[in-house]
Design a protein around this motif. Structure first.
Motif, mmCIF file in Angstrom:
data_model
loop_
_atom_site.group_PDB
_atom_site.id
_atom_site.type_symbol
_atom_site.label_atom_id
_atom_site.label_comp_id
_atom_site.label_asym_id
_atom_site.label_seq_id
_atom_site.Cartn_x
_atom_site.Cartn_y
_atom_site.Cartn_z
ATOM 1 N N THR A 1 -23.724 -11.460 -63.628
ATOM 2 C CA THR A 1 -23.270 -12.546 -62.750
ATOM 3 C C THR A 1 -24.434 -13.344 -62.200
ATOM 4 O O THR A 1 -24.445 -14.582 -62.233
ATOM 5 N N ILE A 2 -25.452 -12.646 -61.695
ATOM 6 C CA ILE A 2 -26.609 -13.318 -61.106
ATOM 7 C C ILE A 2 -27.425 -14.042 -62.172
ATOM 8 O O ILE A 2 -27.976 -15.134 -61.927
ATOM 9 N N SER A 3 -27.493 -13.470 -63.370
ATOM 10 C CA SER A 3 -28.260 -14.124 -64.433
ATOM 11 C C SER A 3 -27.616 -15.435 -64.859
ATOM 12 O O SER A 3 -28.306 -16.369 -65.282
ATOM 13 N N GLN A 4 -26.282 -15.526 -64.715
ATOM 14 C CA GLN A 4 -25.573 -16.743 -65.121
ATOM 15 C C GLN A 4 -25.555 -17.797 -64.017
ATOM 16 O O GLN A 4 -25.816 -18.972 -64.256
ATOM 17 N N LYS A 5 -25.242 -17.363 -62.781
ATOM 18 C CA LYS A 5 -25.142 -18.311 -61.662
ATOM 19 C C LYS A 5 -25.641 -17.671 -60.377
ATOM 20 O O LYS A 5 -25.221 -16.570 -60.029
ATOM 21 N N ARG A 6 -26.541 -18.365 -59.676
ATOM 22 C CA ARG A 6 -27.001 -17.887 -58.382
ATOM 23 C C ARG A 6 -26.338 -18.707 -57.280
ATOM 24 O O ARG A 6 -26.993 -19.409 -56.513
ATOM 25 N N THR A 7 -24.998 -18.632 -57.213
ATOM 26 C CA THR A 7 -24.279 -19.351 -56.168
ATOM 27 C C THR A 7 -24.423 -18.608 -54.848
ATOM 28 O O THR A 7 -24.850 -17.450 -54.802
ATOM 29 N N LYS A 8 -24.038 -19.273 -53.753
ATOM 30 C CA LYS A 8 -24.118 -18.650 -52.440
ATOM 31 C C LYS A 8 -23.259 -17.392 -52.394
ATOM 32 O O LYS A 8 -23.645 -16.364 -51.816
ATOM 33 N N GLU A 9 -22.055 -17.482 -53.003
ATOM 34 C CA GLU A 9 -21.143 -16.342 -53.020
ATOM 35 C C GLU A 9 -21.757 -15.156 -53.782
ATOM 36 O O GLU A 9 -21.665 -14.011 -53.340
ATOM 37 N N ASN A 10 -22.378 -15.439 -54.927
ATOM 38 C CA ASN A 10 -22.984 -14.380 -55.721
ATOM 39 C C ASN A 10 -24.174 -13.738 -55.005
ATOM 40 O O ASN A 10 -24.369 -12.520 -55.068
ATOM 41 N N ILE A 11 -24.938 -14.587 -54.336
ATOM 42 C CA ILE A 11 -26.096 -14.073 -53.595
ATOM 43 C C ILE A 11 -25.643 -13.191 -52.439
ATOM 44 O O ILE A 11 -26.217 -12.131 -52.179
ATOM 45 N N GLU A 12 -24.587 -13.610 -51.733
ATOM 46 C CA GLU A 12 -24.055 -12.792 -50.642
ATOM 47 C C GLU A 12 -23.498 -11.471 -51.176
ATOM 48 O O GLU A 12 -23.613 -10.427 -50.533
ATOM 49 N N ALA A 13 -22.876 -11.533 -52.353
ATOM 50 C CA ALA A 13 -22.344 -10.311 -52.962
ATOM 51 C C ALA A 13 -23.483 -9.338 -53.288
ATOM 52 O O ALA A 13 -23.346 -8.114 -53.119
ATOM 53 N N LEU A 14 -24.614 -9.864 -53.724
ATOM 54 C CA LEU A 14 -25.764 -9.022 -54.025
ATOM 55 C C LEU A 14 -26.316 -8.391 -52.743
ATOM 56 O O LEU A 14 -26.677 -7.204 -52.731
ATOM 57 N N LYS A 15 -26.389 -9.186 -51.682
ATOM 58 C CA LYS A 15 -26.849 -8.652 -50.390
ATOM 59 C C LYS A 15 -25.962 -7.487 -49.944
ATOM 60 O O LYS A 15 -26.448 -6.440 -49.508
ATOM 61 N N LYS A 16 -24.650 -7.681 -50.061
ATOM 62 C CA LYS A 16 -23.703 -6.639 -49.649
ATOM 63 C C LYS A 16 -23.850 -5.395 -50.519
ATOM 64 O O LYS A 16 -23.799 -4.255 -50.029
ATOM 65 N N LEU A 17 -24.035 -5.610 -51.825
ATOM 66 C CA LEU A 17 -24.193 -4.491 -52.742
ATOM 67 C C LEU A 17 -25.377 -3.615 -52.333
ATOM 68 O O LEU A 17 -25.290 -2.385 -52.335
ATOM 69 N N ILE A 18 -26.467 -4.266 -51.953
ATOM 70 C CA ILE A 18 -27.688 -3.522 -51.625
ATOM 71 C C ILE A 18 -27.607 -2.887 -50.245
ATOM 72 O O ILE A 18 -27.759 -1.669 -50.086
ATOM 73 N N THR A 19 -27.370 -3.723 -49.231
ATOM 74 C CA THR A 19 -27.468 -3.232 -47.847
ATOM 75 C C THR A 19 -26.259 -2.404 -47.420
ATOM 76 O O THR A 19 -26.386 -1.514 -46.581
ATOM 77 N N HIS A 20 -25.102 -2.681 -47.981
ATOM 78 C CA HIS A 20 -23.893 -1.967 -47.575
ATOM 79 C C HIS A 20 -23.555 -0.834 -48.549
ATOM 80 O O HIS A 20 -23.523 0.343 -48.184
ATOM 81 N N ASP A 21 -23.322 -1.190 -49.790
ATOM 82 C CA ASP A 21 -22.834 -0.205 -50.758
ATOM 83 C C ASP A 21 -23.898 0.833 -51.119
ATOM 84 O O ASP A 21 -23.699 2.041 -50.949
ATOM 85 N N ILE A 22 -25.032 0.372 -51.628
ATOM 86 C CA ILE A 22 -26.038 1.293 -52.148
ATOM 87 C C ILE A 22 -26.696 2.110 -51.033
ATOM 88 O O ILE A 22 -26.752 3.343 -51.100
#
Length: 332
Positions: free
Chosen positions: A175-196
């Motif tokens: 997803t990030i390799s294809q599009k770095r939209t605001k939504e995708n970037i926020e999803a990555l932040k959540k994945l790291i700080t919340h989930d992982i």
């Protein structure tokens, strides 16, 4: 270094580090993947396989693990679909069965499993290879598939597959390799700080992993993040790279502090143990000294008084007096 080889080598190193995190975590991995129920302190023997592949098919580390010197399990990690994988698993299993055979009329193949770490709808749920033995008949060799990213973190935690946590970063790789939209970037932040990070800390709290193991996983997570995401300017501008560095390094600092506290506590407990051992030895010496003095007293009094009167005079139990007299007569 060849780009394809570098790609393979990075994930291969991470997978191998995860597999060698600790024997306890390896037992959890086997239990979680194969539905077994081995105790965490089971014996684990690793049989790493080596495969030179000039075409660099992006296969990852694979290993055969033997639990309690009896049952073996072959786990192979994959990033992409590979048409040769079934034959390779069969080949590795066969070589292992030959190497470990303890009789000439029976060989035991390890239980195989392929773990796909990348999300792809074309991955099958199971590979099946038909092996024909001519007139003796045919056999279906089945290799199940575990699609890592299809399982929720809660389920992975329940299965105690914590050693695979760094590969959660692959969830948004495409997803990030294809599009770095605001939504995708926020999803990555959540994945790291919340989930992982929450999963990492939760597994430490419930005792699935030690702080030392969590520290190793944190470093692998940071290493893999840098490889997958650090290259994108949008993530740098949005502060995701710095946020990840800060979050994981802060987490590492906490874990190192916890490890340091545990080490100090262990040293204190060891010191107390040694002190108690010294006290025990001192008390034992005092006891032996008192028993020796008591025996001398009994023998001295026995020259004048019968045992019954010695007991009345000293308050020493009759059986002790008789025992002292027997030992005294035996030495004279």
């Amino acid at each position: 270094m060849n780009e394809a080889y570098e790609y393979h080598d990075i994930y291969d190193r991470i997978a191998k580090r995860c597999l060698s995190l600790s024997t306890r975590c390896t037992v959890f991995l086997i239990n979680g993947l194969f539905g077994t129920d081995y105790p965490p302190d089971s014996d684990v023997d690793y049989h790493w396989t080596e495969n030179t592949d000039d075409s660099l098919k992006k296969t990852l580390a694979d290993t055969i693990v033997t639990i309690n010197h009896s049952s073996s399990y072959h786990v192979e990690f994959q990033m992409t679909k590979d048409g040769d994988i079934l034959l390779r698993v069969l080949e590795y299993g066969f070589h292992h069965a030959i190497r470990t055979a303890d009789s000439q009329d029976t060989i035991c193949f390890p239980e195989p499993l392929i773990v796909y770490l990348y999300d792809d709808e074309s991955f099958p749920d199971e590979y099946i290879l038909k092996i024909s033995f001519g007139e003796q008949g045919s056999f279906l060799y089945k290799v199940p598939v575990f699609k890592y990213l299809k399982h929720s973190l809660d389920e992975l935690d329940r299965k105690k597959l914590i050693m695979l946590l760094p590969f959660q970063l692959l969830k948004l790789r495409r997803t990030i390799s294809q599009k770095r939209t605001k939504e995708n970037i926020e999803a990555l932040k959540k994945l790291i700080t919340h989930d992982i990070l929450n999963s990492l800390n939760r597994n430490v709290e419930v005792g699935n992993i030690t702080p030392t193991e969590a520290l190793k996983l944190s470093r692998m997570i940071l290493y893999l993040y840098r490889h997958i995401y650090e290259q994108y300017d949008e993530l740098k501008k949005e502060g995701v790279n710095q946020m990840t560095e800060d979050a994981l390094i802060f987490d590492v600092d906490i874990l190192e502090y916890e490890i340091e506290k545990l080490e100090k506590k262990n040293k204190h407990l060891e010191s107390e143990k040694q002190s108690l051992e010294c006290e025990k030895q001192s008390l034992e010496c005092e006891k032996q000294s008192l028993e020796s003095e008591q025996q001398k007293l009994i023998l001295l009094l026995s020259q004048t008084y019968p045992p019954e009167e010695i007991a009345a005079l000293t308050g020493i139990a009759s059986n002790k007096i008789q025992e002292a007299l027997r030992e005294g007569s035996a030495t004279t």
